[in-house]
Scaffold this motif. Structure first.
Motif, mmCIF file in Angstrom:
data_model
loop_
_atom_site.group_PDB
_atom_site.id
_atom_site.type_symbol
_atom_site.label_atom_id
_atom_site.label_comp_id
_atom_site.label_asym_id
_atom_site.label_seq_id
_atom_site.Cartn_x
_atom_site.Cartn_y
_atom_site.Cartn_z
ATOM 1 N N GLU A 82 37.143 28.060 64.028
ATOM 2 C CA GLU A 82 36.571 27.875 62.693
ATOM 3 C C GLU A 82 37.588 28.363 61.669
ATOM 4 N N VAL A 83 37.943 27.508 60.726
ATOM 5 C CA VAL A 83 38.914 27.856 59.693
ATOM 6 C C VAL A 83 38.222 28.697 58.632
ATOM 7 N N GLN A 84 38.768 29.873 58.366
ATOM 8 C CA GLN A 84 38.175 30.762 57.364
ATOM 9 C C GLN A 84 38.615 30.308 55.972
ATOM 10 N N VAL A 85 37.940 29.267 55.496
ATOM 11 C CA VAL A 85 38.362 28.630 54.241
ATOM 12 C C VAL A 85 38.260 29.583 53.059
ATOM 13 N N ALA A 86 37.367 30.587 53.138
ATOM 14 C CA ALA A 86 37.224 31.518 52.015
ATOM 15 C C ALA A 86 38.479 32.358 51.805
ATOM 16 N N ASP A 87 39.336 32.471 52.842
ATOM 17 C CA ASP A 87 40.553 33.268 52.706
ATOM 18 C C ASP A 87 41.473 32.732 51.625
ATOM 19 N N VAL A 88 41.473 31.409 51.438
ATOM 20 C CA VAL A 88 42.441 30.828 50.498
ATOM 21 C C VAL A 88 42.026 31.043 49.053
ATOM 22 N N TYR A 89 40.739 31.346 48.809
ATOM 23 C CA TYR A 89 40.314 31.558 47.421
ATOM 24 C C TYR A 89 41.047 32.749 46.812
ATOM 25 N N GLU A 90 41.118 33.849 47.588
ATOM 26 C CA GLU A 90 41.749 35.062 47.067
ATOM 27 C C GLU A 90 43.230 34.841 46.783
ATOM 28 N N ALA A 95 47.548 34.222 42.940
ATOM 29 C CA ALA A 95 48.792 33.568 42.534
ATOM 30 C C ALA A 95 48.784 33.169 41.062
ATOM 31 N N MET A 96 47.596 33.149 40.433
ATOM 32 C CA MET A 96 47.514 32.791 39.018
ATOM 33 C C MET A 96 47.869 33.949 38.088
ATOM 34 N N TRP A 97 47.857 35.174 38.610
ATOM 35 C CA TRP A 97 48.032 36.334 37.745
ATOM 36 C C TRP A 97 49.353 36.330 36.980
ATOM 37 N N ILE A 160 39.432 25.856 37.291
ATOM 38 C CA ILE A 160 39.004 27.243 37.085
ATOM 39 C C ILE A 160 37.831 27.292 36.110
ATOM 40 N N ASP A 161 37.012 28.342 36.286
ATOM 41 C CA ASP A 161 35.949 28.666 35.347
ATOM 42 C C ASP A 161 36.306 29.996 34.698
ATOM 43 N N VAL A 162 36.352 30.030 33.361
ATOM 44 C CA VAL A 162 36.700 31.248 32.622
ATOM 45 C C VAL A 162 35.485 31.674 31.819
ATOM 46 N N SER A 163 35.040 32.901 32.014
ATOM 47 C CA SER A 163 33.866 33.421 31.308
ATOM 48 C C SER A 163 34.202 34.766 30.685
ATOM 49 N N LEU A 173 37.567 30.409 40.535
ATOM 50 C CA LEU A 173 37.761 29.011 40.900
ATOM 51 C C LEU A 173 36.448 28.256 40.709
ATOM 52 N N SER A 174 36.546 27.033 40.230
ATOM 53 C CA SER A 174 35.353 26.213 40.043
ATOM 54 C C SER A 174 34.833 25.728 41.389
ATOM 55 N N ASP A 175 33.571 25.310 41.415
ATOM 56 C CA ASP A 175 32.979 24.794 42.649
ATOM 57 C C ASP A 175 33.718 23.548 43.133
ATOM 58 N N ALA A 176 34.124 22.692 42.185
ATOM 59 C CA ALA A 176 34.848 21.478 42.570
ATOM 60 C C ALA A 176 36.187 21.819 43.203
ATOM 61 N N GLU A 177 36.873 22.831 42.651
ATOM 62 C CA GLU A 177 38.159 23.237 43.214
ATOM 63 C C GLU A 177 37.974 23.860 44.594
ATOM 64 N N ARG A 178 36.923 24.621 44.773
ATOM 65 C CA ARG A 178 36.662 25.222 46.089
ATOM 66 C C ARG A 178 36.403 24.140 47.136
#
Length: 554
Positions: A82-90, A95-97, A160-163, A173-178
């Motif tokens: 099972e690919v841990q897809v959540a790992d790539v979110y972090e 990388a955006m910082w 991205i979603d900025v609030s 990250l936005s839902d579409a990007e995820r």
């Protein structure tokens, strides 16, 4: 009178001869396989003793293609990962910082000072210190960094979603990007696993996606599931990161924008590194095992033009500073930059063995897995089980073949013998085709062969029954044979086309063993029609021309 032109006879016999010649290596499977492996090793520069002798075990002028044996026949390893897809979110948000930092620094006169806050792993939280009322303005600036999400289903969406939460600007990250990243991550992981296994030189692996985030991996010939996990289980994420400090305190808080990683070689030593890497393994184009100036195993690497430029610029600007080489969240080396390193090439040193440096080079060359893998199922199939499966399949084929041979002889006499000869040729042609295309034979594939043996005489039965009917009209043996083949053709073609369509649908819609069954069934249909219409008919014509019988006993 019956007549088959000479050129047609030559074509038929040529096809039969070539097919049987292609099938011949399967009768000497172990010898041919050993010879093929030795020749491949020699071509790769191998110098082991006995390779030349092993390579000569099969003549080079003969075909050497084999029907590859699947996992259930050869033994090997089976993994469901099972690919841990959540790992790539972090990693993606981290990388955006640098980009966010550079943008807000330019606007510091308007928004005042700011700092990165601790937050959830998949978000960036920037707090305005002096002017919290400008958080909305800062958020608007950051939104300008957004990009459209790639993909038809996400057209028009932002990545991205900025609030704004009080004095904090929160970037997620936005839902579409995820969703798009999930698709890309699993596809990239599947391709990198395939490349890693191909680098090791295994035969006919099965690597396919299952569900939304799982990958099925089956590799014949591997000794155990743990051996297979060693090849593909390491993410091999290589990064080159600036060193902030070195410490022996494993609980030391690294600070915002930094991370604390252990040293691979030095027990109890930790490094505080900037999270944003200067260069990553994604810019790597080549990695080869080598030795350093002290004769210790190492790995030479080379970056692409983009990575080489960034690597060269950083080394030129940071002479005298340490620079960490990080592999899978462990610092394998932290050399001090002595001089500008142009060209984008270098060497990774550490306490490697020769095998470890070779495996690391393979992993780096194949690319880094974008996310970790969790192995949900692992199974090792021993070669003994494979041998038992082959023996059972062989027995089934022999029993089915003998039953068909006896039935045809008892039912049709000499004509049944002609059909039996064609049946044996049919099986040979089938194995010749499987060898030619490099197909993988599994237990369902053997079932397809057994079914082909049973179906192979269908066309002959239809022809012989038609000949029996035509003999009742007293038109003579020659005319009866000719009309028998002509009038049976439409029924034979219709029946085999419908079965072939079924096999085609199984191949397109199915996967794994189902495809193996469809391949052998489809190829068996083609060889059966060929042998019934051409081989059996040619045998009958040759016999008729020689004997010229006045009556027929069908």
């Amino acid at each position: 009178m019956m007549q088959i032109d000479l050129w047609k006879r030559l074509v038929i016999w040529t096809v039969v001869a070539v097919g049987l010649l292609l099938a011949l290596p399967n009768g000497f499977y172990t010898r041919v396989e050993t010879s093929n492996d030795a020749r491949a090793a020699l071509e790769a520069g191998g110098v082991a003793e006995g390779l030349e002798e092993q390579a000569s075990r099969w003549p080079s002028f003969l075909p050497s293609g084999l029907v590859n044996l699947g996992l259930d026949l050869r033994g090997g390893a089976h993994l469901l990962a099972e690919v841990q897809v959540a790992d790539v979110y972090e990693s993606r948000i981290t990388a955006m910082w640098p980009e966010v930092l550079a943008l807000l620094r330019e606007e510091r006169g308007r928004i005042g000072t700011f700092r990165l806050q601790e937050g959830a792993p998949d978000e960036l939280r920037v707090r305005l210190n002096e002017r919290p009322e400008m958080a909305g303005e800062a958020a608007a600036l950051v939104r300008g960094l957004s990009r459209p999400v790639s993909g038809v289903a996400s057209a028009g969406s932002s990545d991205i979603d900025v609030s704004v939460e009080g004095a904090d600007v929160v970037i997620r990250l936005s839902d579409a990007e995820r969703a798009a990243m999930d698709q890309r991550t699993v596809a990239q992981a599947l391709e990198i696993i395939r490349r890693r296994i191909d680098e090791v030189g295994t035969r006919e692996p099965t690597i396919q996606r299952q569900g939304s985030d799982r990958i099925l991996i089956q590799v014949p010939g591997i000794g155990s599931a743990s051996e297979l996990k060693e090849i593909i289980g390491t993410t091999a994420q290589l990064t080159f990161q600036p060193v902030v400090t070195r410490t022996d305190n494993g609980d030391m808080p690294p600070g915002p924008g930094n991370e604390l990683l252990p040293s691979l070689d030095e027990q109890g030593v930790f490094y505080v590194l900037e999270q944003a890497p200067v260069v990553t393994g994604e810019e790597l184009v080549d990695a080869q095992p080598a030795f350093d100036q002290n004769g210790r195993p190492a790995v030479n690497f080379r970056f692409d033009p983009t990575g080489a430029r960034r690597f060269g610029n950083y080394t030129a600007e940071n002479i005298g500073n340490p620079f960490a080489i990080v592999l899978d969240n462990e610092v394998i080396s932290a050399p001090v930059i002595q001089s500008h390193i142009p060209g984008g090439s270098g060497i990774i040193t550490g306490n490697f063995t020769v095998e470890e440096s070779t495996q690391l080079a393979v992993l780096l060359r194949a690319g880094a897995l974008p996310a970790g893998l969790e192995f949900l199922e692992e199974r090792t199939i021993g070669p003994e089980l494979g041998a038992d499966s082959i023996a059972a399949g062989t027995t089934a084929c022999i029993v089915a073949g003998i039953a068909v041979l006896v039935f045809m002889f008892l039912s049709y006499g000499l004509f049944g013998v002609f059909a039996n000869v064609a049946l044996l040729v049919n099986v040979g042609l089938l194995f010749g085709l499987l060898s030619l295309i490099g197909a993988t034979l599994t237990l369902p594939g053997i079932a397809g062969i057994v079914l082909t043996i049973g179906m192979a005489v269908d066309a002959n039965v239809l022809v012989f029954e038609r000949i029996r009917e035509e003999l009742k009209t007293a038109r003579g043996p020659a005319r009866a044979i000719e009309l028998g083949y002509e009038k049976a053709m439409s029924a034979i073609v219709d029946a085999n086309i419908t079965t072939f369509i079924t096999a085609l649908i199984l191949y397109v819609m199915g996967s794994g063993p189902v495809r193996g069954f469809a391949i052998t069934l489809g190829l068996g249909i083609m060889t059966s029609v060929f042998t019934a219409f051409f081989v059996t008919r040619l045998l009958v014509v040759l016999w008729f021309e020689r004997r010229r019988p006045k009556t027929l006993e069908v």
